[in-house]
Structures are given as C-alpha cells and as structure tokens.
Scaffold this motif. Structure first.
Motif, PDB file in Angstrom:
ATOM      1  N   ASP A  25     -29.127  33.822  -9.698  1.00 32.88           N
ATOM      2  CA  ASP A  25     -27.729  33.501  -9.401  1.00 32.88           C
ATOM      3  C   ASP A  25     -26.950  33.120 -10.647  1.00 32.88           C
ATOM      4  OD1 ASP A  25     -27.451  33.621  -6.467  1.00 32.88           O
ATOM      5  OD2 ASP A  25     -29.035  32.112  -6.496  1.00 32.88           O
TER       6      ASP A  25
ATOM      7  N   ARG B  23     -20.142  36.932   1.222  1.00 31.43           N
ATOM      8  CA  ARG B  23     -21.286  37.757   1.616  1.00 31.43           C
ATOM      9  C   ARG B  23     -20.954  38.584   2.841  1.00 31.43           C
ATOM     10  NH1 ARG B  23     -26.589  36.126  -0.385  1.00 31.43           N
ATOM     11  NH2 ARG B  23     -27.474  37.054   1.462  1.00 31.43           N
TER      12      ARG B  23
ATOM     13  N   GLY C 288     -25.147  36.411  -6.658  1.00 34.37           N
ATOM     14  CA  GLY C 288     -26.536  36.646  -7.049  1.00 34.37           C
ATOM     15  C   GLY C 288     -27.197  37.713  -6.209  1.00 34.37           C
ATOM     16  N   GLY C 289     -28.492  37.884  -6.430  1.00 35.33           N
ATOM     17  CA  GLY C 289     -29.249  38.863  -5.649  1.00 35.33           C
ATOM     18  C   GLY C 289     -30.710  38.858  -6.035  1.00 35.33           C
TER      19      GLY C 289
ATOM     20  N   ASP D  50     -33.260  28.723   2.384  1.00 36.18           N
ATOM     21  CA  ASP D  50     -32.514  29.913   2.824  1.00 36.18           C
ATOM     22  C   ASP D  50     -32.790  30.144   4.310  1.00 36.18           C
ATOM     23  OD1 ASP D  50     -31.437  32.762   1.352  1.00 36.18           O
ATOM     24  OD2 ASP D  50     -32.344  32.960   3.341  1.00 36.18           O
TER      25      ASP D  50
ATOM     26  N   ARG E 210     -33.257  32.707   5.869  1.00 35.39           N
ATOM     27  CA  ARG E 210     -34.198  33.809   6.150  1.00 35.39           C
ATOM     28  C   ARG E 210     -35.661  33.394   5.986  1.00 35.39           C
ATOM     29  NH1 ARG E 210     -31.452  37.642   1.837  1.00 35.39           N
ATOM     30  NH2 ARG E 210     -31.454  35.600   0.853  1.00 35.39           N
TER      31      ARG E 210
ATOM     32  N   HIS F 156     -26.440  26.784  -2.536  1.00 37.78           N
ATOM     33  CA  HIS F 156     -25.591  26.999  -3.709  1.00 37.78           C
ATOM     34  C   HIS F 156     -24.720  25.789  -4.031  1.00 37.78           C
ATOM     35  CE1 HIS F 156     -25.960  31.677  -3.453  1.00 37.78           C
ATOM     36  NE2 HIS F 156     -27.106  31.055  -3.626  1.00 37.78           N
TER      37      HIS F 156
HETATM   38  C1  BGC Z   1     -28.933  35.696  -2.775  1.00 38.11           C
HETATM   39  C2  BGC Z   1     -28.881  34.548  -3.774  1.00 38.11           C
HETATM   40  C3  BGC Z   1     -29.549  33.335  -3.164  1.00 38.11           C
HETATM   41  C4  BGC Z   1     -30.950  33.705  -2.727  1.00 38.11           C
HETATM   42  C5  BGC Z   1     -31.615  32.553  -2.053  1.00 38.11           C
HETATM   43  C6  BGC Z   1     -30.358  35.970  -2.384  1.00 38.11           C
HETATM   44  O1  BGC Z   1     -30.387  36.980  -1.420  1.00 38.11           O
HETATM   45  O2  BGC Z   1     -28.349  36.844  -3.319  1.00 38.11           O
HETATM   46  O3  BGC Z   1     -27.538  34.247  -4.055  1.00 38.11           O
HETATM   47  O4  BGC Z   1     -29.592  32.244  -4.058  1.00 38.11           O
HETATM   48  O5  BGC Z   1     -30.916  34.791  -1.825  1.00 38.11           O
HETATM   49  O6  BGC Z   1     -30.898  32.085  -0.959  1.00 38.11           O
END
Ligand code: BGC
Length: 293
Positions: free
Chosen positions: A129, A159, A169-170, A225, A227, A278
């Motif tokens: 990031d 996003r 970021g990515g 995150d 996910r 973030h």
């Molecule tokens: C995002 C990042 C983020 C990371 C963890 C990525 O898919 O692009 O910005 O910090 O995931 O959440």
C-alpha cells in the motif's frame, strides 16, 4: 530499504469476523466471541463455515490448488518459507498448521470461516500500500492549519464493489519485489481512472517514479481484512511517500472518473472510515508528519 516509523498497531481482528463474507450474500461466519478468538482458548463447539469462492476454485494463476483435497495432498508446499516464487512466509512470524488438514492456521485466531474465501493463497496473501501525502495549502500556498497543526492530505481510491475509500494498494505478484508492486498498483489503481490527458498522466508518472525512490515504512504485517479466514489471511507493507514541498505529485488535481470509482486527495482526519485497517496506517502517518489528526 525503507526506514521504519515508530508506533505499534492494533493486534485484534474484528473485520475478519464480519458476519456475511464479502462478495457473497449468504456466506455466514460461525460467531466467535472475543475471548474465543485465540486458538489456545478451547471452544466446545466450533463449526466454521467451509467456503472458497467459485473464482478461486477455478484455479486461476494467482491461486493455489485445494491442498485439502486428497488428490492434491502430495502437492502440499513447504509452509513458512519462500516456495519458488511464492512467498509463504508471514511477517507475523512462524504460523502453525491445522493438525487435521495440514494447511496454515490464521495466527490471529478464529474467524468463523475455513477454506480460502476470496483469497488465492493458503496462509499469507501479500499486498502493498502506497501512502502518498502532501500538505493542504490555501490559494496563497500557505499550509492550512487545524487544531494548531498543519493539515496533510493523501491519495485515496474508491474500491469497486463496496465503494469504500482505501489506499491505492494491491496484491504483490509471485516473484515481484515490494517496490515494484507499489508503483504498479499506484499506476493501476490511482492513475488509470483519472480524467487527465495522456500528457498529464505521463508527467504524474515521471514524478511518481522519483517520489517512490524514498519511502518510510509505516507498517508491515497482518491485516484485519474482511476476506480473512482460518486458513488464509492478508498481510501488507504500507510505505509513506511524502511530497512536502508540493512540487511533485502534490500539484496534480485528481478527479474521479465518471464510473463509481474515484481517486482523490483526502484530508488526514481521525473521522476517516477506510477499508481494512488503512485508518491505522494514516494515524501513524499523521504522527510521523506532525500533521493534525
Ligand atoms: C488491498 C490493500 C489492502 C490489503 C489488505 C489488498 O487487496 O489492495 O489495499 O491493504 O488487501 O487488506
């Protein structure tokens, strides 16, 4: 290498226990109370939902095979190390493996979901990031003050999907170094959606390349995150690039494209609501800059 900034970031995962898994309408995590998050705390009944998103199951190049399937057991990689080009090391240190399936176990504890969800890799999935900042200035070029401190701004993108604002970021590709991922992602996420002329884009890119040569590391490690699962989680490296004199990227006006996805200079402010953790990175950025928060 990047310099290290000061300050510790929060350790708990909260977003990684969100009820409905992102990108799904009905994938519900098994509820885990705060005190039962750590694996060392016994839970009499723990039945995490097993879920790997269809796009991950289709075996795209960025995803691992399903190592829990009998047919793939002999393909199980070496965990906790560099596996060819794939970095399976965690910034959190050594992670354990699930005693039954042999796949990695989330070092921060239970999330209520097993499998990989939307994440391609078992274990750590690495992202990068860039935090690009400038001082907010008035028409005369004087720094704008708030609570007797100068106000800073950073480049944020919206996003796709949930419209949340985030750092541009990515994911780090297999074999890619962090510095390359930071530049590539910034280009893809922030510059491509701009309504600027190709000449202006080239000009911004030239300045970016210079700016990205000196950064300060703000964070490196596990990310809370939404996910994340019990077996797959996000980690990131957040690097601060400051255009303090305002003669590089700071002078560019960023406009949102006309689809829902935008890119903007946002004020550093404690009321920010951003993707994943973030906001923690930006709080630390404000401290390092001596900016208002
Ligand atoms: C995002 C990042 C983020 C990371 C963890 C990525 O898919 O692009 O910005 O910090 O995931 O959440």
């Amino acid at each position: 290498m990047y310099r290290h900034g000061k300050g510790a970031l929060s350790k708990h995962h909260v977003k990684a226990r969100c009820k409905i898994y992102p990108g799904s309408t009905n994938k519900e995590r098994f509820p885990v109370p705060d005190e039962n998050v750590p694996w060392r705390e016994k839970l009499r009944k723990y039945e995490p939902l097993e879920y790997t998103a269809p796009e991950v199951e289709q075996n795209p190049p960025w995803a691992d095979p399903d190592f829990t399937h009998a047919e793939n057991k002999d393909k199980m990689p070496k965990w906790n190390c560099l596996d060819g080009k794939i970095n399976r090391e965690s910034y959190d240190g050594h992670y354990d493996l699930d005693p039954e399936s042999g796949v990695p176990r989330n070092p921060r504890g239970r999330t209520g979901m097993a499998g990989r969800g939307l994440l391609g890799r078992w274990g750590p999935n690495h992202a990068a990031d860039p935090i690009v900042t400038r001082w907010k200035r008035d028409n005369c070029g004087k720094k704008v003050q708030k609570d007797s401190k100068p106000l800073a701004q950073f480049i944020a993108v919206q996003r796709r999907g949930n419209n949340e604002w985030a750092l541009p970021g990515g994911m780090v590709d297999a074999g890619e170094v962090i510095s390359a991922a930071l530049k590539r992602e910034f280009g893809e996420e922030a510059l491509n959606s701009l309504e600027t002329s190709p000449e202006e884009k080239d000009e911004i890119e030239k300045h970016m390349n210079e700016l990205f040569q000196r950064g300060t590391q703000i964070y490196r490690g596990y990310v809370d995150d939404p996910r994340n699962t019990d077996n797959a989680w996000m980690e990131t490296t957040a690097i601060l690039f400051r255009d303090d004199d305002g003669d590089s990227v700071a002078k560019f006006k960023l406009h949102a494209g006309d689809d829902a996805v935008g890119v903007q200079w946002l004020d550093l402010d404690s009321s920010l609501q951003l993707y994943a953790n973030h906001v923690d990175f930006l709080k630390k950025t404000a401290e390092i800059l001596g900016a208002s928060w």
